[in-house]
Design a protein around this motif. Structure first.
Motif, PDB file in Angstrom:
ATOM      1  N   MET A  76       0.652  14.272  52.971  1.00  0.00           N
ATOM      2  CA  MET A  76       0.672  14.221  54.425  1.00  0.00           C
ATOM      3  C   MET A  76      -0.659  14.680  55.000  1.00  0.00           C
ATOM      4  SD  MET A  76       3.337  13.038  55.759  1.00  0.00           S
ATOM      5  CE  MET A  76       4.253  12.883  57.267  1.00  0.00           C
ATOM      6  N   ALA A  77      -1.163  13.929  55.967  1.00  0.00           N
ATOM      7  CA  ALA A  77      -2.372  14.336  56.687  1.00  0.00           C
ATOM      8  C   ALA A  77      -1.973  15.360  57.745  1.00  0.00           C
ATOM      9  CB  ALA A  77      -3.019  13.124  57.345  1.00  0.00           C
ATOM     10  N   ARG A  78      -2.933  16.169  58.158  1.00  0.00           N
ATOM     11  CA  ARG A  78      -2.676  17.190  59.176  1.00  0.00           C
ATOM     12  C   ARG A  78      -3.988  17.617  59.805  1.00  0.00           C
ATOM     13  NH1 ARG A  78      -4.428  22.009  57.346  1.00  0.00           N
ATOM     14  NH2 ARG A  78      -4.551  22.401  55.120  1.00  0.00           N
ATOM     15  N   THR A  79      -3.892  18.402  60.880  1.00  0.00           N
ATOM     16  CA  THR A  79      -5.065  19.011  61.498  1.00  0.00           C
ATOM     17  C   THR A  79      -5.341  20.314  60.732  1.00  0.00           C
ATOM     18  OG1 THR A  79      -3.865  20.404  63.059  1.00  0.00           O
ATOM     19  CG2 THR A  79      -4.277  18.124  63.751  1.00  0.00           C
ATOM     20  N   PRO A  80      -6.303  21.126  61.181  1.00  0.00           N
ATOM     21  CA  PRO A  80      -6.514  22.416  60.512  1.00  0.00           C
ATOM     22  C   PRO A  80      -5.278  23.342  60.546  1.00  0.00           C
ATOM     23  CG  PRO A  80      -8.446  21.843  61.777  1.00  0.00           C
ATOM     24  CD  PRO A  80      -7.388  20.822  62.122  1.00  0.00           C
ATOM     25  N   ASP A  81      -4.335  23.082  61.447  1.00  0.00           N
ATOM     26  CA  ASP A  81      -3.093  23.852  61.483  1.00  0.00           C
ATOM     27  C   ASP A  81      -2.207  23.384  60.327  1.00  0.00           C
ATOM     28  OD1 ASP A  81      -0.544  24.874  61.920  1.00  0.00           O
ATOM     29  OD2 ASP A  81      -0.407  24.191  63.991  1.00  0.00           O
ATOM     30  N   PRO A  82      -1.850  24.263  59.396  1.00  0.00           N
ATOM     31  CA  PRO A  82      -1.033  23.851  58.246  1.00  0.00           C
ATOM     32  C   PRO A  82       0.308  23.223  58.643  1.00  0.00           C
ATOM     33  CG  PRO A  82      -1.783  26.122  57.986  1.00  0.00           C
ATOM     34  CD  PRO A  82      -2.184  25.686  59.356  1.00  0.00           C
ATOM     35  N   ASN A  83       0.836  23.576  59.803  1.00  0.00           N
ATOM     36  CA  ASN A  83       2.135  23.074  60.248  1.00  0.00           C
ATOM     37  C   ASN A  83       1.998  21.954  61.280  1.00  0.00           C
ATOM     38  OD1 ASN A  83       3.642  25.034  58.671  1.00  0.00           O
ATOM     39  ND2 ASN A  83       2.895  26.534  60.120  1.00  0.00           N
ATOM     40  N   SER A  84       1.034  21.042  61.064  1.00  0.00           N
ATOM     41  CA  SER A  84       0.765  19.981  62.033  1.00  0.00           C
ATOM     42  C   SER A  84       1.003  18.568  61.497  1.00  0.00           C
ATOM     43  CB  SER A  84      -0.670  20.095  62.549  1.00  0.00           C
ATOM     44  OG  SER A  84      -1.584  19.919  61.477  1.00  0.00           O
ATOM     45  N   GLN A 137      -2.982  22.614  49.652  1.00  0.00           N
ATOM     46  CA  GLN A 137      -3.377  22.672  51.065  1.00  0.00           C
ATOM     47  C   GLN A 137      -2.778  21.535  51.888  1.00  0.00           C
ATOM     48  OE1 GLN A 137      -7.702  23.587  51.604  1.00  0.00           O
ATOM     49  NE2 GLN A 137      -7.738  23.218  49.403  1.00  0.00           N
ATOM     50  N   TYR A 138      -2.223  20.559  51.208  1.00  0.00           N
ATOM     51  CA  TYR A 138      -1.588  19.408  51.846  1.00  0.00           C
ATOM     52  C   TYR A 138      -0.260  19.173  51.126  1.00  0.00           C
ATOM     53  CZ  TYR A 138      -5.927  18.629  54.265  1.00  0.00           C
ATOM     54  OH  TYR A 138      -7.017  18.798  55.072  1.00  0.00           O
ATOM     55  N   THR A 139       0.721  18.624  51.841  1.00  0.00           N
ATOM     56  CA  THR A 139       2.054  18.436  51.278  1.00  0.00           C
ATOM     57  C   THR A 139       2.175  17.097  50.557  1.00  0.00           C
ATOM     58  OG1 THR A 139       3.031  19.822  53.001  1.00  0.00           O
ATOM     59  CG2 THR A 139       4.512  18.342  51.829  1.00  0.00           C
ATOM     60  N   VAL A 140       2.310  17.161  49.232  1.00  0.00           N
ATOM     61  CA  VAL A 140       2.578  15.974  48.425  1.00  0.00           C
ATOM     62  C   VAL A 140       4.055  15.628  48.597  1.00  0.00           C
ATOM     63  CG1 VAL A 140       2.713  15.049  46.082  1.00  0.00           C
ATOM     64  CG2 VAL A 140       0.780  16.502  46.735  1.00  0.00           C
ATOM     65  N   TRP A 141       4.336  14.354  48.925  1.00  0.00           N
ATOM     66  CA  TRP A 141       5.722  13.931  49.139  1.00  0.00           C
ATOM     67  C   TRP A 141       6.133  12.712  48.336  1.00  0.00           C
ATOM     68  CZ3 TRP A 141       5.797   9.002  50.908  1.00  0.00           C
ATOM     69  CH2 TRP A 141       4.672   8.561  51.607  1.00  0.00           C
ATOM     70  N   GLY A 142       5.193  12.136  47.568  1.00  0.00           N
ATOM     71  CA  GLY A 142       5.550  10.965  46.777  1.00  0.00           C
ATOM     72  C   GLY A 142       4.424  10.507  45.879  1.00  0.00           C
ATOM     73  N   GLU A 143       4.722   9.447  45.122  1.00  0.00           N
ATOM     74  CA  GLU A 143       3.708   8.864  44.235  1.00  0.00           C
ATOM     75  C   GLU A 143       3.959   7.372  44.091  1.00  0.00           C
ATOM     76  OE1 GLU A 143       4.080  10.502  40.246  1.00  0.00           O
ATOM     77  OE2 GLU A 143       6.223  10.711  40.558  1.00  0.00           O
ATOM     78  N   VAL A 144       2.866   6.620  44.085  1.00  0.00           N
ATOM     79  CA  VAL A 144       2.947   5.174  43.909  1.00  0.00           C
ATOM     80  C   VAL A 144       3.364   4.892  42.462  1.00  0.00           C
ATOM     81  CG1 VAL A 144       1.634   3.003  43.883  1.00  0.00           C
ATOM     82  CG2 VAL A 144       1.212   4.710  45.676  1.00  0.00           C
ATOM     83  N   THR A 145       4.426   4.097  42.309  1.00  0.00           N
ATOM     84  CA  THR A 145       4.878   3.713  40.970  1.00  0.00           C
ATOM     85  C   THR A 145       4.507   2.266  40.641  1.00  0.00           C
ATOM     86  OG1 THR A 145       7.079   3.157  41.823  1.00  0.00           O
ATOM     87  CG2 THR A 145       6.771   5.384  40.914  1.00  0.00           C
ATOM     88  N   HIS A 146       4.336   1.432  41.673  1.00  0.00           N
ATOM     89  CA  HIS A 146       3.918   0.034  41.499  1.00  0.00           C
ATOM     90  C   HIS A 146       3.085  -0.365  42.709  1.00  0.00           C
ATOM     91  CE1 HIS A 146       6.742  -0.501  38.208  1.00  0.00           C
ATOM     92  NE2 HIS A 146       7.716  -0.044  38.975  1.00  0.00           N
ATOM     93  N   GLY A 147       2.074  -1.204  42.454  1.00  0.00           N
ATOM     94  CA  GLY A 147       1.316  -1.779  43.559  1.00  0.00           C
ATOM     95  C   GLY A 147       0.068  -1.019  43.975  1.00  0.00           C
ATOM     96  N   MET A 148      -0.427  -0.160  43.111  1.00  0.00           N
ATOM     97  CA  MET A 148      -1.659   0.556  43.465  1.00  0.00           C
ATOM     98  C   MET A 148      -2.817  -0.423  43.692  1.00  0.00           C
ATOM     99  SD  MET A 148      -2.363   3.639  44.251  1.00  0.00           S
ATOM    100  CE  MET A 148      -4.002   4.257  44.658  1.00  0.00           C
TER     101      MET A 148
END
Length: 155
Positions: free
Chosen positions: A91-99, A117-128
């Protein structure tokens, strides 16, 4: 891992189809938001406004400028230990960690300096290859776009 269509995101880009395994085990709030926005059609037609070779492709801003988001409240950070490597969705965000709100990025390559420092929420399994084919720039002259974003269980 068994097929889990409720935790699969299918992005149809103008460059091809991309399948993402969602990771509610790492970031349940962020995964819920991504699925909610996809089900509302929020991401349909949204461009990748920042594509940096060897780093990442960023999208999810309906204004296409990098300064916008959804009308929903920002998310509380769910930083985790998952490494930012090729195919990881975060997830992208501003300098505020909760943004974090609706913007996300897909890593082209190792970006371990982002770990924790950024929230990982998934991974590409096909179609990179479709992600690799996105037009480059900040912003690209003719940006690639998400034609549709769907949760696998709904397709």
């Amino acid at each position: 891992m068994a097929d889990d269509s409720e935790n699969t995101l299918i992005l149809t880009l103008d460059t091809g189809a991309v399948t993402i395994r969602l990771r509610p085990d790492l970031a349940p709030g962020h995964v819920e938001r991504i699925k909610e926005l996809a089900r509302e059609g929020f991401y349909d037609g949204v461009v990748f406004h920042r594509v940096i070779p060897g780093f990442m492709a960023q999208g999810g801003d309906p204004t296409g400028t990098g300064g916008g988001g959804s009308p929903k409240p920002n998310l509380k950070a769910e930083f985790n230990r998952e490494p930012h490597v090729r195919g990881v969705c975060s997830m992208a965000r501003t300098p505020d960690p909760n943004s974090a709100n609706s913007q996300f990025f897909i890593c082209f390559d190792d970006a371990r300096f982002l770990d924790g420092q950024y929230t990982v929420w998934g991974e590409v399994t096909h179609g990179m290859d479709a992600v690799d084919a996105l037009p480059v720039g900040e912003p690209p002259t003719s940006p690639g776009k998400i034609v549709s974003a769907r949760v696998g269980a709904d397709v």
